[in-house]
Design a protein around this motif. Structure first.
Motif, PDB file in Angstrom:
ATOM      1  N   MET A 109     -48.821  30.037  47.447  1.00  0.00           N
ATOM      2  CA  MET A 109     -48.377  29.868  46.144  1.00  0.00           C
ATOM      3  C   MET A 109     -49.283  29.379  44.981  1.00  0.00           C
ATOM      4  O   MET A 109     -50.066  28.585  45.499  1.00  0.00           O
ATOM      5  CB  MET A 109     -46.935  28.997  45.888  1.00  0.00           C
ATOM      6  CG  MET A 109     -45.956  29.677  45.938  1.00  0.00           C
ATOM      7  SD  MET A 109     -44.318  28.529  45.333  1.00  0.00           S
ATOM      8  CE  MET A 109     -44.559  26.992  46.017  1.00  0.00           C
ATOM      9  N   LYS A 110     -49.513  29.921  44.191  1.00  0.00           N
ATOM     10  CA  LYS A 110     -50.682  29.612  43.048  1.00  0.00           C
ATOM     11  C   LYS A 110     -49.599  28.956  41.691  1.00  0.00           C
ATOM     12  O   LYS A 110     -49.276  29.728  40.972  1.00  0.00           O
ATOM     13  CB  LYS A 110     -51.055  30.631  42.453  1.00  0.00           C
ATOM     14  CG  LYS A 110     -52.280  31.273  43.895  1.00  0.00           C
ATOM     15  CD  LYS A 110     -53.139  32.441  43.357  1.00  0.00           C
ATOM     16  CE  LYS A 110     -53.994  32.880  44.543  1.00  0.00           C
ATOM     17  NZ  LYS A 110     -54.595  33.996  43.906  1.00  0.00           N
ATOM     18  N   LEU A 111     -49.366  27.676  41.816  1.00  0.00           N
ATOM     19  CA  LEU A 111     -48.715  26.857  40.868  1.00  0.00           C
ATOM     20  C   LEU A 111     -49.599  26.622  39.595  1.00  0.00           C
ATOM     21  O   LEU A 111     -50.531  26.253  39.805  1.00  0.00           O
ATOM     22  CB  LEU A 111     -48.155  25.678  41.420  1.00  0.00           C
ATOM     23  CG  LEU A 111     -47.048  25.609  42.451  1.00  0.00           C
ATOM     24  CD1 LEU A 111     -46.584  24.332  42.796  1.00  0.00           C
ATOM     25  CD2 LEU A 111     -45.903  26.508  42.301  1.00  0.00           C
ATOM     26  N   ARG A 112     -48.924  27.021  38.415  1.00  0.00           N
ATOM     27  CA  ARG A 112     -49.448  26.831  37.209  1.00  0.00           C
ATOM     28  C   ARG A 112     -48.362  26.516  36.118  1.00  0.00           C
ATOM     29  O   ARG A 112     -47.167  26.895  36.326  1.00  0.00           O
ATOM     30  CB  ARG A 112     -50.416  27.756  36.918  1.00  0.00           C
ATOM     31  CG  ARG A 112     -49.810  29.158  36.610  1.00  0.00           C
ATOM     32  CD  ARG A 112     -50.868  29.933  35.953  1.00  0.00           C
ATOM     33  NE  ARG A 112     -50.409  31.376  35.667  1.00  0.00           N
ATOM     34  CZ  ARG A 112     -50.431  32.522  36.331  1.00  0.00           C
ATOM     35  NH1 ARG A 112     -51.064  32.532  37.463  1.00  0.00           N
ATOM     36  NH2 ARG A 112     -49.840  33.459  35.739  1.00  0.00           N
ATOM     37  N   PRO A 113     -48.597  25.810  35.118  1.00  0.00           N
ATOM     38  CA  PRO A 113     -47.405  25.678  34.108  1.00  0.00           C
ATOM     39  C   PRO A 113     -46.946  26.963  33.694  1.00  0.00           C
ATOM     40  O   PRO A 113     -47.778  27.820  33.155  1.00  0.00           O
ATOM     41  CB  PRO A 113     -48.394  24.852  32.966  1.00  0.00           C
ATOM     42  CG  PRO A 113     -49.402  24.316  33.650  1.00  0.00           C
ATOM     43  CD  PRO A 113     -49.919  25.133  34.771  1.00  0.00           C
ATOM     44  N   THR A 114     -45.803  27.091  33.532  1.00  0.00           N
ATOM     45  CA  THR A 114     -45.066  28.556  33.257  1.00  0.00           C
ATOM     46  C   THR A 114     -44.047  28.648  32.460  1.00  0.00           C
ATOM     47  O   THR A 114     -42.955  27.787  32.583  1.00  0.00           O
ATOM     48  CB  THR A 114     -44.712  29.208  34.855  1.00  0.00           C
ATOM     49  OG1 THR A 114     -45.811  29.198  35.601  1.00  0.00           O
ATOM     50  CG2 THR A 114     -44.024  30.535  34.683  1.00  0.00           C
ATOM     51  N   ASN A 115     -43.969  29.433  31.677  1.00  0.00           N
ATOM     52  CA  ASN A 115     -42.821  29.516  30.469  1.00  0.00           C
ATOM     53  C   ASN A 115     -41.911  30.576  31.057  1.00  0.00           C
ATOM     54  O   ASN A 115     -42.351  31.550  31.224  1.00  0.00           O
ATOM     55  CB  ASN A 115     -43.603  30.022  29.159  1.00  0.00           C
ATOM     56  CG  ASN A 115     -42.250  30.254  28.241  1.00  0.00           C
ATOM     57  OD1 ASN A 115     -41.303  30.611  28.242  1.00  0.00           O
ATOM     58  ND2 ASN A 115     -42.814  29.706  26.912  1.00  0.00           N
ATOM     59  N   LEU A 116     -40.763  29.951  31.435  1.00  0.00           N
ATOM     60  CA  LEU A 116     -39.793  30.898  32.053  1.00  0.00           C
ATOM     61  C   LEU A 116     -39.353  32.055  31.243  1.00  0.00           C
ATOM     62  O   LEU A 116     -38.856  32.996  31.866  1.00  0.00           O
ATOM     63  CB  LEU A 116     -38.423  30.000  32.583  1.00  0.00           C
ATOM     64  CG  LEU A 116     -38.854  29.123  33.733  1.00  0.00           C
ATOM     65  CD1 LEU A 116     -37.490  28.256  33.887  1.00  0.00           C
ATOM     66  CD2 LEU A 116     -38.838  30.025  34.806  1.00  0.00           C
ATOM     67  N   HIS A 117     -39.175  31.805  30.118  1.00  0.00           N
ATOM     68  CA  HIS A 117     -38.873  32.854  28.941  1.00  0.00           C
ATOM     69  C   HIS A 117     -39.592  33.961  28.997  1.00  0.00           C
ATOM     70  O   HIS A 117     -39.479  35.215  29.058  1.00  0.00           O
ATOM     71  CB  HIS A 117     -38.653  32.287  27.685  1.00  0.00           C
ATOM     72  CG  HIS A 117     -37.550  31.160  27.590  1.00  0.00           C
ATOM     73  ND1 HIS A 117     -37.738  30.313  26.637  1.00  0.00           N
ATOM     74  CD2 HIS A 117     -36.371  31.006  28.020  1.00  0.00           C
ATOM     75  CE1 HIS A 117     -36.744  29.345  26.577  1.00  0.00           C
ATOM     76  NE2 HIS A 117     -35.924  29.949  27.714  1.00  0.00           N
ATOM     77  N   GLN A 118     -41.027  33.798  29.290  1.00  0.00           N
ATOM     78  CA  GLN A 118     -41.899  34.693  29.209  1.00  0.00           C
ATOM     79  C   GLN A 118     -41.846  35.603  30.588  1.00  0.00           C
ATOM     80  O   GLN A 118     -41.751  36.797  30.592  1.00  0.00           O
ATOM     81  CB  GLN A 118     -43.296  34.365  29.210  1.00  0.00           C
ATOM     82  CG  GLN A 118     -43.812  33.818  27.894  1.00  0.00           C
ATOM     83  CD  GLN A 118     -44.907  33.093  27.962  1.00  0.00           C
ATOM     84  OE1 GLN A 118     -45.850  33.074  28.777  1.00  0.00           O
ATOM     85  NE2 GLN A 118     -45.629  32.979  26.601  1.00  0.00           N
ATOM     86  N   VAL A 119     -41.378  34.988  31.662  1.00  0.00           N
ATOM     87  CA  VAL A 119     -41.043  35.566  33.014  1.00  0.00           C
ATOM     88  C   VAL A 119     -39.990  36.352  32.863  1.00  0.00           C
ATOM     89  O   VAL A 119     -39.989  37.736  33.286  1.00  0.00           O
ATOM     90  CB  VAL A 119     -41.005  34.708  34.103  1.00  0.00           C
ATOM     91  CG1 VAL A 119     -40.535  35.187  35.166  1.00  0.00           C
ATOM     92  CG2 VAL A 119     -42.328  33.547  34.351  1.00  0.00           C
TER      93      VAL A 119
END
Length: 166
Positions: free
Chosen positions: A1-11
């Motif tokens: 897994m490559k974790l990074r700060p992620t905006n769920l709405h964009q996903v």
């Protein structure tokens, strides 16, 4: 897994667009109830996309290609998960709810099992893999369903702790 700060709405928007391109039917309507104040989550956006793509497709299949798929995001007030370092993390919820046929109550406990399916031509790995991905992200996935009325998958993910996560 490559974790990074992620905006769920964009996903969620990216996956909804992908699903629309694959089956541009106007018979499935997406309703978005997004909390615009949500912080980012430490995540692998590609893996989360796989989870939500599976949930969206399952919902559309359960509705026979016609109905409403509701996407809701929110903070879970007062809900905290504790990690191995004793830090408490806030949690974000993403609900994917369809207006389909629902899941029989006797089947609910089996749907995350590998190779369990009722779909013609299905392999039974989508929900099992989705469950594993969410757990690897430090979250959880649950389901509620009413036969003849629809199903809601509740995905909970931890919020990033500034300066500690990712």
């Amino acid at each position: 897994m490559k974790l990074r700060p992620t905006n769920l709405h964009q996903v969620l928007e990216r996956v909804a667009s992908l699903v629309r391109m694959e089956s541009p039917s106007e018979k499935v309507r997406f309703i978005r109830n997004f909390d615009p104040s949500l912080p980012e989550v430490p995540a692998d956006p590609d893996q989360l996309s796989q989870v939500f793509l599976n949930l969206f497709k399952n919902g559309i299949d359960a509705m026979g290609g016609e109905g409403v798929l509701s996407l809701t995001t929110r903070m879970l007030p007062g809900y905290r998960m504790q990690d191995g370092e004793h830090d408490k993390k806030g949690m974000i919820a993403v609900d994917v709810e369809d207006t389909g046929c629902g899941i029989d109550p006797g089947e609910i406990g089996k749907i995350f099992d590998p190779f369990y399916t009722h779909k013609a031509g299905g392999v039974g790995l989508g929900l099992s893999i989705s469950h594993r991905i969410i757990e690897e992200h430090g979250g959880k996935i649950e389901v509620t369903s009413t036969s003849g009325k629809g199903t809601c998958f509740h995905v909970c993910l931890p919020v990033a702790i500034p300066g500690k996560d990712v």
